[in-house]
Each structure stands twice: as C-alpha cells, then as structure tokens.
Design an enzyme around this catalytic site. Structure first.
Site, PDB file in Angstrom:
ATOM      1  N   GLU A 287       3.493  -8.354  16.004  1.00 21.27           N
ATOM      2  CA  GLU A 287       2.800  -8.764  17.240  1.00 21.27           C
ATOM      3  C   GLU A 287       3.281 -10.155  17.644  1.00 21.27           C
ATOM      4  OE1 GLU A 287      -1.780  -8.787  18.949  1.00 21.27           O
ATOM      5  OE2 GLU A 287      -1.399  -8.533  16.805  1.00 21.27           O
TER       6      GLU A 287
ATOM      7  N   ARG B 268       0.808  -1.220   0.000  1.00 26.41           N
ATOM      8  CA  ARG B 268       0.000   0.000   0.000  1.00 26.41           C
ATOM      9  C   ARG B 268       0.837   1.264   0.000  1.00 26.41           C
ATOM     10  NH1 ARG B 268      -4.188  -2.037   4.341  1.00 26.41           N
ATOM     11  NH2 ARG B 268      -3.231  -0.227   5.328  1.00 26.41           N
TER      12      ARG B 268
END
Lengths: 180, 180
Positions: free
Chosen positions: B102, B65
């Site tokens: 994460e 993106r």
C-alpha cells in the site's frame, strides 16, 4: 528403519553453509531437508515419537521456523497448534515476554486465551542453540497455566549449552552436533 | 463430512477481530482454528483435496503464515516444502523479487536451487487479499523453471480482487468472504 539409519539419512539432507550469518559460523541449513519428501516425513515422525502417548493438547512453536515443525507435530499427534509471534502480529489480547540476545533484547507474544489452565503442552522448534527463545516461550506458556510435558527439537547444537536454562524440562533432540 | 458441513465448521472456528491492524478492518484470525485439532486437520485436507492427483513435486509457502499450511499440504501430498523468506534469512545463494505494498515496496527471497527445472509446484498461503505477495512468489518460482499447477488458500477476501493479478493460475480457496 532403525533410528540410526534415520539419523544418518537426515544428517545427509542438512546443508552446511560456512560463514552465515557471520564469519566463523557454520549454519545448518534445513531447507534442503524440508524440500525432500522423505526428509520432511521422517523428521516430523522422529520429533513426535517420544510424545505419542503423552496426550498432548496443543503444540506451541515460535515464528517463523518453529511454525514448520510445530504444525507438523500437531498433525502427527492429532492436536492443535498455538503460534508464538513477534510483537504486533497477533490480533486479539496478548501476553508478552522479553528475552536477552547477544546484543540487546527481543520480545515475543502469545494470545492470552491460547492456552487453557492445565493443558498439556509440547514445545517445538527446529534448533536448540542458546535456548533463549525457547525459554521465553516456556515462560509464557506457564504464565497461562499450561503444563509443559516436553520440548522437541530437530537439531541441538550441544556446544552452545542451551539445555542449561531449560534443565527442568524433558528435552528431545533428533540430531545433536557436539562441535561447530 | 460434506463439503458444506466442513466449511461451516471451519467458519465457526475463525475469530473476527475488529479494527486490526487498523480502524475499519475486520481481521480474520485463524489462530482459533489452528489450536483446534479438528480445525487444523480439516483445513489441511480441504486445501489439499483438489491437488491430490496432480503429482506435486514441492509445495511453496511464504514466511510466516504460509509456512503453516505449506508444510501441512506438503505432508498431505507426500512431497517436499520450499520456503520463501524475508531478505537475509536464507543462507545459500538466493534470488529475490520486489513487490508493491500500500505504501512503498517489500522484497522476498528463495534459494536459487530450491526449484528444479520442470518441477510441478503447488503454491500455498492462508489468505488471499490483494494477491501481491503471492504474485511475487509465483514470479520467483517461474524464474527458477517451476511449473505452477495451482494455488491453494484457506481464505479468500474476494472483495479485494486478488484473483485479478493471478488470473492465469488454477486458484482454490476453501472459504470465501464476499464483503468485510
């Protein structure tokens, strides 16, 4: 600048990397063109030129390299951009299309509401090789009711005959290589 | 148009998708903004505005993106674009940078010759969340001798405090969300 002069300039900005992604392949590396301000501008303009009077509603390009010229052409033509993505990336309701690779299959997705019935669509990618990815993208756009008025590539590897499975479309390539 | 008016217009074009990519997350979907011609133009202009007088040599953006607004800002600012990619995609000599997710780690690559010593660089991405990806990109640019003059995001999720690990940079976000 004359068309031929632009072509020469762009060809010089493309780096040839031998044996990538595997032995015997000459990879046309466009990162050297993208990092050149004039190369970036001239290639986007040349890819957009044949479609300026076509009243394009949206440009469609596939992840990841199709995003690069897809958004540039959307800005050149004053329209919106619709991304085609790998599975699981688009958050809302999608449609998908499988396509065949050299070994096995792959899948691409679009948002189901990304194209409106009757919209005029320009398909964009950096490179036409075998045409499998672009064919899958065109199929999805047509399933959503889009009217594909053309396909614009920066580079066409003509010896891979990708045009054969895209024969019904108006294909424009800025640069064509006839052999490896 | 006034800045506030542009912000309101862009905010309306962003779709909120609940529970994506997992339960409890509100995903800000920019595909509805990209497919709108005015949304695409206004967001690119607003992201470029603070950096127009900075003599940017290249814009850097990460797959996928970051490519979208990266190339748009390169055209807005009349400079080149340098892609950061996932491992194995760039054909010439690369440098790489690991970063923490994460769960586990991921890695990004740049061409070793993509940035020249002393080049002024603008970093671009659509979204500032925790800032890990952008930090890895900045580290690589600086290892190559680039001078980062700013970072431009369309959206900042301020509650994730991504600015904390990018504190030494001039960060510009067009749209800021203060809570989920």
């Amino acid at each position: 600048m004359m068309t031929l002069e632009i072509e020469q300039k762009l060809l010089k900005l493309i780096r040839h990397v031998h044996d990538f992604p595997k032995k015997g392949i000459v990879f046309r590396d466009i990162t050297t063109l993208l990092s050149d301000a004039e190369g970036l501008a001239l290639s986007a303009e040349a890819m957009a030129d044949p479609f300026r009077e076509k009243n394009i509603d949206v440009v469609v390009g596939a992840e990841s390299r199709g995003f690069v010229f897809g958004v540039l052409l959307a800005r050149e033509l004053g329209c919106g951009f619709v991304p085609v993505r790998k599975p699981g990336k688009l958050p809302a309701k999608t449609i998908s299309q499988e396509y065949t690779l050299e070994y096995g299959t792959d899948k691409l997705e679009m948002h189901a509401d990304a194209i409106k019935e009757g919209h005029t669509v320009l398909m964009v990618d950096d490179l036409l090789a075998t045409g499998g990815t672009m064919k899958a993208c065109c199929d999805m756009v047509e399933r959503l009711g889009g009217n594909i008025v053309g396909i614009s590539f920066l580079i066409e590897l003509a010896f891979l005959k990708g045009r054969d499975q895209l024969a019904k479309y108006d294909i424009h390539s800025v640069l064509t290589y006839d052999s490896e």
